[in-house]
Scaffold this motif. Sequence first.
Motif, PDB file in Angstrom:
ATOM      1  N   ILE A   1      42.133  35.058  41.055  1.00  0.00           N
ATOM      2  CA  ILE A   1      42.723  35.806  39.939  1.00  0.00           C
ATOM      3  C   ILE A   1      43.332  37.112  40.444  1.00  0.00           C
ATOM      4  O   ILE A   1      44.463  37.462  40.085  1.00  0.00           O
ATOM      5  N   TYR A   2      42.598  37.826  41.298  1.00  0.00           N
ATOM      6  CA  TYR A   2      43.130  39.081  41.830  1.00  0.00           C
ATOM      7  C   TYR A   2      44.453  38.859  42.557  1.00  0.00           C
ATOM      8  O   TYR A   2      45.362  39.690  42.483  1.00  0.00           O
ATOM      9  N   ARG A   3      44.550  37.759  43.252  1.00  0.00           N
ATOM     10  CA  ARG A   3      45.778  37.472  43.994  1.00  0.00           C
ATOM     11  C   ARG A   3      46.981  37.436  43.056  1.00  0.00           C
ATOM     12  O   ARG A   3      48.060  37.928  43.384  1.00  0.00           O
ATOM     13  N   GLN A   4      46.816  36.851  41.890  1.00  0.00           N
ATOM     14  CA  GLN A   4      47.920  36.771  40.927  1.00  0.00           C
ATOM     15  C   GLN A   4      48.235  38.139  40.326  1.00  0.00           C
ATOM     16  O   GLN A   4      49.398  38.495  40.134  1.00  0.00           O
ATOM     17  N   ILE A   5      47.195  38.927  40.046  1.00  0.00           N
ATOM     18  CA  ILE A   5      47.409  40.232  39.421  1.00  0.00           C
ATOM     19  C   ILE A   5      48.153  41.171  40.360  1.00  0.00           C
ATOM     20  O   ILE A   5      48.949  42.007  39.932  1.00  0.00           O
ATOM     21  N   GLU A   6      47.925  41.032  41.662  1.00  0.00           N
ATOM     22  CA  GLU A   6      48.588  41.902  42.632  1.00  0.00           C
ATOM     23  C   GLU A   6      50.103  41.762  42.611  1.00  0.00           C
ATOM     24  O   GLU A   6      50.822  42.650  43.077  1.00  0.00           O
ATOM     25  N   SER A   7      50.606  40.667  42.074  1.00  0.00           N
ATOM     26  CA  SER A   7      52.058  40.447  42.047  1.00  0.00           C
ATOM     27  C   SER A   7      52.747  41.172  40.894  1.00  0.00           C
ATOM     28  O   SER A   7      53.980  41.191  40.826  1.00  0.00           O
ATOM     29  N   PHE A   8      51.991  41.764  39.993  1.00  0.00           N
ATOM     30  CA  PHE A   8      52.575  42.443  38.833  1.00  0.00           C
ATOM     31  C   PHE A   8      52.763  43.926  39.134  1.00  0.00           C
ATOM     32  O   PHE A   8      51.793  44.661  39.364  1.00  0.00           O
ATOM     33  N   ASP A   9      54.009  44.374  39.118  1.00  0.00           N
ATOM     34  CA  ASP A   9      54.325  45.770  39.418  1.00  0.00           C
ATOM     35  C   ASP A   9      53.758  46.731  38.384  1.00  0.00           C
ATOM     36  O   ASP A   9      53.543  47.905  38.673  1.00  0.00           O
ATOM     37  N   GLU A  10      53.510  46.237  37.170  1.00  0.00           N
ATOM     38  CA  GLU A  10      53.034  47.114  36.102  1.00  0.00           C
ATOM     39  C   GLU A  10      51.558  47.473  36.237  1.00  0.00           C
ATOM     40  O   GLU A  10      51.083  48.421  35.612  1.00  0.00           O
ATOM     41  N   ILE A  11      50.803  46.693  37.054  1.00  0.00           N
ATOM     42  CA  ILE A  11      49.350  46.846  37.109  1.00  0.00           C
ATOM     43  C   ILE A  11      48.929  47.525  38.409  1.00  0.00           C
ATOM     44  O   ILE A  11      49.297  47.085  39.500  1.00  0.00           O
ATOM     45  N   GLN A  12      48.154  48.574  38.281  1.00  0.00           N
ATOM     46  CA  GLN A  12      47.672  49.307  39.456  1.00  0.00           C
ATOM     47  C   GLN A  12      46.433  48.668  40.058  1.00  0.00           C
ATOM     48  O   GLN A  12      46.292  48.578  41.276  1.00  0.00           O
ATOM     49  N   ASP A  13      45.509  48.192  39.218  1.00  0.00           N
ATOM     50  CA  ASP A  13      44.256  47.623  39.719  1.00  0.00           C
ATOM     51  C   ASP A  13      43.649  46.760  38.614  1.00  0.00           C
ATOM     52  O   ASP A  13      44.103  46.789  37.464  1.00  0.00           O
ATOM     53  N   SER A  14      42.610  46.010  38.966  1.00  0.00           N
ATOM     54  CA  SER A  14      41.984  45.134  37.976  1.00  0.00           C
ATOM     55  C   SER A  14      40.564  44.789  38.406  1.00  0.00           C
ATOM     56  O   SER A  14      40.198  44.932  39.571  1.00  0.00           O
ATOM     57  N   VAL A  15      39.786  44.320  37.436  1.00  0.00           N
ATOM     58  CA  VAL A  15      38.469  43.774  37.722  1.00  0.00           C
ATOM     59  C   VAL A  15      38.225  42.632  36.742  1.00  0.00           C
ATOM     60  O   VAL A  15      38.582  42.734  35.560  1.00  0.00           O
ATOM     61  N   VAL A  16      37.660  41.546  37.240  1.00  0.00           N
ATOM     62  CA  VAL A  16      37.432  40.376  36.399  1.00  0.00           C
ATOM     63  C   VAL A  16      35.954  40.005  36.445  1.00  0.00           C
ATOM     64  O   VAL A  16      35.326  40.027  37.500  1.00  0.00           O
ATOM     65  N   VAL A  17      35.401  39.693  35.265  1.00  0.00           N
ATOM     66  CA  VAL A  17      33.978  39.339  35.162  1.00  0.00           C
ATOM     67  C   VAL A  17      33.827  38.189  34.177  1.00  0.00           C
ATOM     68  O   VAL A  17      34.753  37.846  33.438  1.00  0.00           O
ATOM     69  N   GLY A  18      32.633  37.611  34.176  1.00  0.00           N
ATOM     70  CA  GLY A  18      32.300  36.592  33.199  1.00  0.00           C
ATOM     71  C   GLY A  18      31.435  37.180  32.100  1.00  0.00           C
ATOM     72  O   GLY A  18      30.482  37.918  32.383  1.00  0.00           O
ATOM     73  N   GLN A  19      31.767  36.876  30.845  1.00  0.00           N
ATOM     74  CA  GLN A  19      30.969  37.332  29.709  1.00  0.00           C
ATOM     75  C   GLN A  19      30.277  36.147  29.057  1.00  0.00           C
ATOM     76  O   GLN A  19      30.909  35.124  28.768  1.00  0.00           O
ATOM     77  N   LYS A  20      28.973  36.281  28.851  1.00  0.00           N
ATOM     78  CA  LYS A  20      28.239  35.237  28.129  1.00  0.00           C
ATOM     79  C   LYS A  20      28.771  35.167  26.712  1.00  0.00           C
ATOM     80  O   LYS A  20      28.848  36.187  26.016  1.00  0.00           O
ATOM     81  N   TRP A  21      29.119  33.934  26.283  1.00  0.00           N
ATOM     82  CA  TRP A  21      29.733  33.813  24.965  1.00  0.00           C
ATOM     83  C   TRP A  21      29.482  32.429  24.386  1.00  0.00           C
ATOM     84  O   TRP A  21      29.897  31.425  24.951  1.00  0.00           O
ATOM     85  N   LYS A  22      28.746  32.391  23.285  1.00  0.00           N
ATOM     86  CA  LYS A  22      28.486  31.159  22.544  1.00  0.00           C
ATOM     87  C   LYS A  22      27.979  30.033  23.449  1.00  0.00           C
ATOM     88  O   LYS A  22      28.496  28.914  23.443  1.00  0.00           O
TER      89      LYS A  22
END
Length: 396
Positions: free
Chosen positions: A282-303
């Motif tokens: 996922i980070y690899r894809q986000i790095e290609s967006f000029d509008e985004i400086q940084d990111s973090v991705v997590v899993g949320q328990k849901w239903k």
Amino acid sequence: MEFEQLPPDQPLYIMYSSGTTGLPKCMVQSTAGILINQMKEMRLNTDLKREDTIFYFTTCGWMMWNWLTSALSIGATLVLYDGNPFYPDASTLWKMAEEEKITVFGTSAGYLQALEASGIKPGALFDLRSIRTILSTGSPLSPEQFDFVHRDIKEDVQLASISGGSDLNGCFVGANPIGPVFRGELQARCLGMKVKAYNENGEPVIGEKGELVCEAPFPSMPIYFWNDPDGSRYQSAYFDKYPNIWCHGDYINITDTGGVVIHGRSDATLNPGGVRIGTAEIYRQIESFDEIQDSVVVGQKWKGDVRVILFVLMKDGYTLTDDLKAKIRTAIKLNASPRHIPSKIIAVEGIPYTLNMKKVEVAVRKVIHNEEITNRDALSNPEALEYYKDIPELQS
């Protein structure tokens, strides 16, 4: 000077882990074990020689500083740098590399990403003929970063992404000076390290994602943990999952060519629908967006399941629009998989990092689940965790 003859397992120092997954571990490491392992990595994996000049951009609090000092045992010259690598501008370290005729240049994926974003092309500005090897660690190096290095820094250079940890004060996977470099891959498992990838059944696999394990002892294993008289913390840190087999906590794929792809920390892998996926894709894809400086991705328990949550830090002058969210989801679907698509994409004002500049996914996950954070002192910007508390979008 008088030199005492000491046993090989004489304690050398206490190495603290970075604290990405909880309270830092206090690992007591041995003199001979560390020296043997690091000399092996210097001399054989990195092909370091007495006439070389080696540099690694690191603070004294990161194990790469300890690793770097062992280059003195080879007789090589060390270059140390203290301060902001982007002051007065992004070319600072490369000007230094030209002036000092550095032959082995060490850095991190985070630095290379920031360097590319700055627009600087070091190869066009400086004479970098002396550099034969560029080392990178700290986080996975994306295939696009391989392209950047060979295009804008130096074409004929060995780019070696390496991976290990403070626990072993060295690498499980590293450089191979006589082997090919494949885009997006770490070159080889290090000499003397019986590294395998285990699937969910505890079986070694090739070409599939699995847990990074080491099936045999190695010289630089900690001799004990500080304040752990019965060894229980040491045992639970590495050997609870597979008895007598070191489980390191990384999610990897050993390729058919013998290389390794790191998919992130196994305790930070996502498990939507019961299928494990790594965060690195996922980070690899986000790095290609000029509008985004940084990111973090997590899993949320849901239903009764887990859903993927992507937090993004926008660059100045940009906002997270519905159109941009749609573009992000499309890029992830096409270039990763439909399972990688985040259920929620949320803008935040900061991304938490450890003092060693490692992204703290586990701490973010704990905050959104209202769980206790025990390792705030290990963070360079603990105030960033406040941005993840009580987010309304995560309640629906």
